[in-house]
Design a protein around this motif. Structure first.
Motif, PDB file in Angstrom:
ATOM      1  N   ARG A 499       0.950  -1.132   0.019  1.00 17.94           N
ATOM      2  CA  ARG A 499       0.041  -0.003  -0.056  1.00 17.94           C
ATOM      3  C   ARG A 499       0.868   1.323  -0.149  1.00 17.94           C
ATOM      4  N   GLY A 500       0.466   2.313  -0.679  1.00 16.49           N
ATOM      5  CA  GLY A 500       1.187   3.513  -0.733  1.00 16.49           C
ATOM      6  C   GLY A 500       0.321   4.815  -0.609  1.00 16.49           C
ATOM      7  N   LEU A 501       0.775   5.891  -0.600  1.00 17.48           N
ATOM      8  CA  LEU A 501       0.270   7.172  -0.639  1.00 17.48           C
ATOM      9  C   LEU A 501       0.897   7.979  -1.606  1.00 17.48           C
ATOM     10  N   ILE A 502       0.285   8.724  -2.576  1.00 19.50           N
ATOM     11  CA  ILE A 502       0.818   9.575  -3.241  1.00 19.50           C
ATOM     12  C   ILE A 502       0.685  10.944  -2.781  1.00 19.50           C
ATOM     13  N   VAL A 503       1.676  11.756  -2.672  1.00 15.37           N
ATOM     14  CA  VAL A 503       1.455  13.398  -2.330  1.00 15.37           C
ATOM     15  C   VAL A 503       1.927  13.847  -3.391  1.00 15.37           C
ATOM     16  N   ALA A 504       0.735  14.666  -3.880  1.00 16.49           N
ATOM     17  CA  ALA A 504       0.903  15.276  -5.531  1.00 16.49           C
ATOM     18  C   ALA A 504      -0.313  16.567  -5.521  1.00 16.49           C
TER      19      ALA A 504
END
Length: 636
Positions: A499-504
């Motif tokens: 699982r991941g999180l994209i910060v953009a």
């Protein structure tokens, strides 16, 4: 310019003492007669015309205290040669009668041009006792030594901070010093005494052209034959053109190409930030010469991209890809349909070290079917100017207004002295640019020095400018001046499903743009409102507009980086079309809004489009293998 330029890569130029003019053959007119001009490499000497000539005479008149005194050294309308040298800003050696008589340089602190006497100029000042000088009662002087007032036996000193010619009373040493408080002088440079040699009446520019006309006819013939040979090797047909900037070097190429191959079209790239005089000149020249003019660009893409990238810099040159390369690729693709073509370019080896080491013929790395050739690769600037005078060429008027190079008026490679010319000629354009810089600086809390000293021209500010404003201020600027777009992907690899999180920025509102490009990663399986699922290799990737990322069936770090590249392209696309033109399969298409989309059936997933994108090159893309916490689950 380069602080170090190898002598073997520098121009050969001599002074003929018999005819009293510069020549290019050391045996002209008699064997061994000509004397090498001792100028700083690469010795790309140029004549002073118009504003440059008047500026140089004014600086010399100020130093020599009057026009009458100056006329002893340089009568009106006589030849002045200039040679660029390394300084914190614009600077040239001034050459009169084949000898360096001083430096003219733009002083960043005082924001004005100044003169420093050197070599032949110091010798002339001391022998004639004209201008500012000091004769000292010391057997020797050394660099850095401070001469006290009591050691000066004869002088005419300028005010504090100005330069003065120095000589020892025994006549052994000469030098140049800077005046300090109380009439003291700090020695800046020293050499063993020389004489200023006068070979007779100084030449005019017409004299120089007349003497060197035959030489330039031979140079022209060499270039014409070379161009004919290159053309005969390839099956170019009519796919040949002159890359025309509106500058002197490409103008020479136009005339040489005309002699070699007949009338060829001129390709002019209007970046949208070309000087208005240049745009007008290019159109007038093409009309008067009766040649076809092909114009690439000519739109608002620089200012459109500026909103995304921020100000360009010497170490952040997104503008070259977006407003130079991309429009030319667009235009050539539309004209030649990808066929092999030949571009005749006014590149010269004395302009930079990289160009000095460039071959005369090369394949453009961005356009494999475009062959570039420079028939004047080994010409000096002085030869270019003489040739243009011989053929009576129509010249860009900006050369007579103070510019020695033609290009974008706000180019970060310019010096502050050049921006002052822009401010003088195009006050409205410069005011617009300064207003933009002011808003940018204010929004980031940057000091006024960032604009005043042109520090926006670098991301990593160099030594001369650091010494000017101080290390602490430079550190503050570099810490606050973040121009790169940032996309960060945090990945948690501790669970069965990654699982991941994209910060953009913009992900929530521009997820549809992401979906249009996703076929380059693999097959899009499912789209549900704010969620998209696609297959990349063996992995199944689920991405939401909130930045949540889920990967099943394993992952590769490189693929996650590819996803970061795709995201920055989709979220910030400036519509340069480089990816569209680079795709080998024609899989990238224009959508109805001028954006891009990928045809998944044609895409081979080579990812060339990712690598060519200027956004990818100039963005900050990070992938962190870490445990996700609640603190980093907020989009920027």
């Amino acid at each position: 310019m380069n602080a170090y330029y190898p002598n073997e890569l520098s121009a050969k130029v001599y002074w003929c003492p018999i005819l009293n003019v510069p020549v290019f053959d050391k045996d002209y007119p008699r064997r061994g007669e000509a004397i090498a001009i001792k100028a700083t490499p690469p010795r790309d000497l140029r004549p002073a015309f118009g504003f440059d000539y008047l500026l140089t005479r004014r600086l010399l008149a100020e130093y020599f205290l009057s026009e009458n005194e100056l006329n002893k050294l340089l009568p009106p309308d006589k030849l002045i040669l200039l040679n660029k040298i390394p300084y914190p800003d614009a600077a040239d050696e001034i050459i009169i009668g084949g000898q360096v008589i001083g430096h003219r340089f733009f002083d960043l602190k005082d924001y004005k041009w100044r003169f420093k006497p050197m070599y032949g100029g110091v010798a002339k000042v001391l022998s004639e006792k004209i201008g500012y000088y000091a004769v000292v009662n010391l057997p020797k002087i050394t660099r850095g030594y401070v001469i006290h007032r009591g050691d000066i036996v004869e002088s005419e000193l300028p005010g504090k901070g100005n330069y003065v010619a120095l000589g020892t009373i025994n006549g052994v040493f000469q030098g140049v010093g800077k005046v300090l408080r109380g009439g003291r002088v700090k020695v800046v440079k020293v050499w063993r005494s020389i004489k200023f040699v006068e070979y007779g009446k100084l030449p005019t520019w017409k004299d120089v052209v007349k003497v060197n006309e035959e030489w330039m006819k031979n140079r022209e013939e060499e270039a014409v034959n070379f161009l004919k040979e290159i053309y005969s090797r390839g099956n170019y047909g009519s796919r040949v053109f002159v890359s025309f900037s509106g500058g002197k070097d490409s103008l020479v190429c136009h005339y040489i190409a005309e002699r070699a191959l007949g009338d060829l079209p001129l390709l002019f790239n209007d970046t949208g930030i070309e000087a208005p005089h240049t745009v007008k000149y290019v159109r007038e020249l093409a009309d008067e010469e009766g040649v076809r003019l092909i114009i690439a660009g000519c739109d608002n893409r620089f200012f459109r991209a500026l909103k995304v990238f921020g100000p360009p810099a010497r170490d952040y040159r997104w503008c070259c890809k977006v407003v130079k390369l991309a429009p030319i690729v667009d235009k050539l693709r539309s004209i030649y349909r990808g066929g092999k073509s030949l571009s005749i370019v006014g590149q010269r080896m004395y302009e930079s070290l990289s160009r000095a080491r460039s071959p005369k013929v090369w394949i453009n790395p961005w356009m494999p079917n475009l062959i570039s050739v420079s028939p004047i690769q080994d010409w000096s600037s002085l030869e270019v100017w003489i040739y243009l005078s011989v053929v009576k060429a129509k010249l860009n008027p900006l050369y007579f207004m103070g510019f020695d190079r033609i290009g974008c008026w706000l180019c970060p490679s310019c010096e502050l002295a050049e921006y002052e010319i822009v401010r003088r000629i195009y006050p409205e354009l410069w005011e617009m640019w300064e207003n933009y810089l002011s808003k940018w600086a204010k929004g980031r809390g940057l000091p006024t020095s960032w604009i005043r000293y042109g520090l926006w021209r670098w991301r990593k500010i160099p030594g001369d400018q650091t010494r000017l404003v101080g290390k602490d201020e430079v550190k503050e600027i570099e810490d606050r001046d973040e121009r790169e777009i940032k996309v960060v992907i945090h990945v948690n690899v501790s669970s069965e499903d990654i699982r991941g999180l994209i910060v953009a920025d913009k992900l929530k509102e521009h997820l549809p743009n992401v979906i249009k490009l996703l076929p380059i990663m693999g097959k899009v399986i499912e789209i549900k409102r704010d969620i998209v699922k696609f297959k990349a290799g063996n992995s199944i990737v689920t991405l939401s507009s909130d930045g949540d990322l889920k990967i099943t069936n394993g992952y590769e770090l490189a693929r996650i980086r590819d996803l970061a590249k795709l995201l920055v392209r989709a979220l910030y696309c400036v519509k340069c079309n480089l990816c569209y033109n680079k795709c080998p399969n024609g899989a990238i298409l224009m959508d109805e809004n001028g954006g891009l989309k990928v045809d998944g059936d044609k895409c081979s997933h080579c990812l060339l489009c990712n690598d060519i994108c200027p956004l990818v090159k100039y963005s900050k893309l990070e992938v962190h293998l870490s445990t996700i916490t609640s603190s980093n689950r907020t989009n920027k």
